[in-house]
Write a protein that holds these residues in place. Sequence first.
Motif, short mmCIF file in Angstrom:
data_model
loop_
_atom_site.label_atom_id
_atom_site.label_comp_id
_atom_site.label_asym_id
_atom_site.label_seq_id
_atom_site.Cartn_x
_atom_site.Cartn_y
_atom_site.Cartn_z
N LEU A 33 0.77 -1.44 -0.06
CA LEU A 33 0.03 0.08 0.06
C LEU A 33 0.51 1.54 0.07
O LEU A 33 1.90 1.75 0.83
CB LEU A 33 -1.39 -0.32 1.68
N ILE A 34 0.95 2.19 -0.66
CA ILE A 34 1.12 3.21 -1.05
C ILE A 34 0.33 4.79 -0.37
O ILE A 34 -1.00 4.49 -1.23
CB ILE A 34 1.84 3.35 -2.95
N GLU A 35 0.91 5.66 -0.12
CA GLU A 35 0.26 6.58 0.67
C GLU A 35 -0.11 7.61 -0.53
O GLU A 35 1.51 7.46 -1.34
CB GLU A 35 0.45 7.22 1.69
N ILE A 36 -0.75 8.20 -0.94
CA ILE A 36 -1.13 9.20 -1.70
C ILE A 36 -0.93 10.67 -1.36
O ILE A 36 -1.70 10.89 -0.62
CB ILE A 36 -1.97 8.96 -2.29
N PRO A 38 -1.46 15.02 -0.66
CA PRO A 38 -2.31 15.64 -1.39
C PRO A 38 -2.93 15.91 -2.06
O PRO A 38 -4.21 16.09 -2.68
CB PRO A 38 -2.15 16.94 0.34
N ASP A 39 -1.79 16.82 -2.93
CA ASP A 39 -2.20 17.20 -4.35
C ASP A 39 -2.80 16.24 -5.37
O ASP A 39 -3.61 16.40 -6.05
CB ASP A 39 -0.98 17.49 -4.80
N GLN A 40 -2.00 14.57 -5.31
CA GLN A 40 -2.63 13.36 -5.56
C GLN A 40 -3.69 13.18 -5.41
O GLN A 40 -4.51 12.91 -6.24
CB GLN A 40 -1.71 12.56 -5.35
N TRP A 41 -4.10 13.97 -4.62
CA TRP A 41 -5.71 13.30 -3.76
C TRP A 41 -6.42 13.66 -4.85
O TRP A 41 -7.66 13.93 -4.62
CB TRP A 41 -5.50 12.83 -1.98
N ARG A 42 -6.04 15.42 -4.33
CA ARG A 42 -6.96 16.40 -5.18
C ARG A 42 -7.38 15.76 -6.79
O ARG A 42 -8.17 15.79 -7.19
CB ARG A 42 -6.43 17.81 -4.89
N PHE A 43 -6.28 15.55 -7.37
CA PHE A 43 -6.42 15.29 -8.71
C PHE A 43 -7.20 14.25 -9.09
O PHE A 43 -8.33 13.83 -9.64
CB PHE A 43 -4.76 14.51 -9.27
N LEU A 44 -7.06 12.89 -7.98
CA LEU A 44 -7.68 11.47 -8.38
C LEU A 44 -9.28 11.58 -7.86
O LEU A 44 -9.63 11.77 -8.41
CB LEU A 44 -7.20 10.76 -7.15
N SER A 63 -8.25 11.49 1.88
CA SER A 63 -6.71 10.67 1.39
C SER A 63 -7.06 9.72 0.70
O SER A 63 -8.24 9.01 0.49
CB SER A 63 -5.65 10.66 2.36
N ALA A 64 -5.69 8.43 0.02
CA ALA A 64 -5.83 7.80 -0.74
C ALA A 64 -4.91 7.12 -0.43
O ALA A 64 -3.45 7.39 -0.05
CB ALA A 64 -6.26 8.40 -2.05
N PHE A 78 -7.85 3.75 -3.42
CA PHE A 78 -8.57 3.22 -2.75
C PHE A 78 -8.59 4.70 -1.85
O PHE A 78 -7.98 5.29 -1.22
CB PHE A 78 -8.42 2.16 -1.51
N PHE A 79 -9.90 5.38 -1.96
CA PHE A 79 -10.23 6.88 -0.50
C PHE A 79 -10.28 6.03 0.77
O PHE A 79 -10.74 4.94 0.90
CB PHE A 79 -11.32 7.46 -1.44
N VAL A 80 -9.69 7.27 1.14
CA VAL A 80 -9.80 6.53 2.83
C VAL A 80 -10.20 7.42 4.09
O VAL A 80 -10.32 8.94 3.26
CB VAL A 80 -7.98 6.66 2.71
N ASP A 81 -11.70 7.31 4.13
CA ASP A 81 -11.64 7.58 5.10
C ASP A 81 -11.55 7.53 6.65
O ASP A 81 -12.11 6.51 7.40
CB ASP A 81 -13.39 8.32 4.88
N GLY A 82 -11.04 8.32 7.59
CA GLY A 82 -10.30 7.67 9.21
C GLY A 82 -9.80 6.52 9.32
O GLY A 82 -8.65 6.39 8.18
#
Length: 103
Positions: A33-36, A38-44, A63-64, A78-82
Motif C-alpha cells: 500500500l502506497i500513501e498518496i 495530498p495533491d495527488q488525492w485532489r487530482f484523483l 486521503s487515498a 482506495f479513498f480513505v475516510d478515517g
Amino acid sequence: MLAPKVALGAEFVDRCVGLAKLSAAINGQDGKLIEITPDQWRFLRGVYAMNPEAPSGLPHGDSAVLAQDRGDLDGLLFFVDGDKSCAPVHAPPTLLSLMEQVR
C-alpha cells in the motif's frame, strides 16, 4: 478491480472496509500500500468525479492509498475516510504516470 494478480474479496468492492483489513489482504498477497500525496488525492478526486463508472459525486475521505502487486504496472486506488478504505478505482499505468507528475 485490481491488477490481474491481485484478487480482493467481494467485501472490498462496493463499500468501505477497515484500512487494516485492506492492508492485511494486500500484504498477504506480497503487495504493498502506497500513501498518496495530498495533491495527488485532489487530482484523483477529479478523476473519480469524471469517471462514468463511478457513483456520481466525490469519493469519501481525506486521503487515498494505492494498492499494487509486486511487479505490476497498474494498481487499485482506495479513498480513505478515517480508518476505512472506500471506493476502489482501477489505476492503469497511464493514470499512475499522470499521478507521478502531480506531487
